[in-house]
Design an enzyme around this catalytic site. Structure first.
Site, PDB file in Angstrom:
ATOM      1  CB  THR A 190      -6.209   1.511   7.166  1.00  0.00           C
ATOM      2  OG1 THR A 190      -5.902   0.402   6.311  1.00  0.00           O
ATOM      3  CG2 THR A 190      -7.669   1.451   7.563  1.00  0.00           C
ATOM      4  CB  CYS A 191      -4.226   5.713   9.933  1.00  0.00           C
ATOM      5  SG  CYS A 191      -3.811   4.222  10.859  1.00  0.00           S
ATOM      6  CG  HIS A 192      -3.127   9.544   4.933  1.00  0.00           C
ATOM      7  ND1 HIS A 192      -2.738  10.677   5.623  1.00  0.00           N
ATOM      8  CD2 HIS A 192      -3.201   9.900   3.638  1.00  0.00           C
ATOM      9  CE1 HIS A 192      -2.582  11.679   4.761  1.00  0.00           C
ATOM     10  NE2 HIS A 192      -2.849  11.231   3.558  1.00  0.00           N
TER      11      HIS A 192
END
Length: 162
Positions: A48-50
């Site tokens: 999700t961060c990436h």
């Protein structure tokens, strides 16, 4: 206790890779007399961060510029070498987003937004959030309920709120 709107950000040291290697960046120096957006993620290169969180701030960078934001900072409890590589891999560095490491998690703990999730292999990580600070005072804070979602802490939602 977690930081909230109206609080002053605690002093702390984040780390970036500069021309001469790792260098400390103090929160007070970063925010003094400046408008700064911080967004924090559970881990560099995590799904999700990436694929969602960092791209949302790349997309909205010019909108924050129009609103007078001096700097956008991504924080993760990772080492500074990983943050540098992640900034290059995502295009965040080229977009002008500062990728800073909270290597020991001390700033994350100081703002009360740390968590541990052993089933996911995450220990001493940061909850997913975004905040807008003016001269070190939190004006807007959006914290996700789940570290796997990026809705209210994304660039678009924070930009709309300031």
């Amino acid at each position: 206790m977690a930081i909230s709107v109206g609080d002053t950000l605690p002093e702390g040291q984040l780390i970036r890779i500069g021309n001469k290697g790792p260098e400390a960046v103090s929160i007070s120096d970063l925010t003094k007399g400046r408008k700064v957006v911080f967004f924090a993620v559970p881990g560099a290169f995590t799904p999700t961060c990436h694929s969602a969180h960092v791209p949302s701030f790349i997309r909205t960078k010019s909108g924050f510029d129009v609103k007078g934001v001096d700097e956008i900072v991504c924080i993760s409890v990772n080492d500074p070498f990983v943050m540098k590589a992640w900034g290059e891999a995502t295009g965040a560095a080229n977009a002008g987003i500062s990728m800073l490491a909270d290597a020991d998690g001390s700033f994350t703990k100081a703002v009360g937004l740390d968590f541990t999730a052993p089933p996911a292999g995450l220990f001493g990580r940061s909850k997913r959030y975004a905040l807008y600070a003016d001269n070190g005072v939190v004006k807007t804070l959006h914290q996700e309920e789940s570290p796997g979602t990026c809705e209210i802490s994304g660039g678009e939602a924070l930009l709309a709120a300031i």
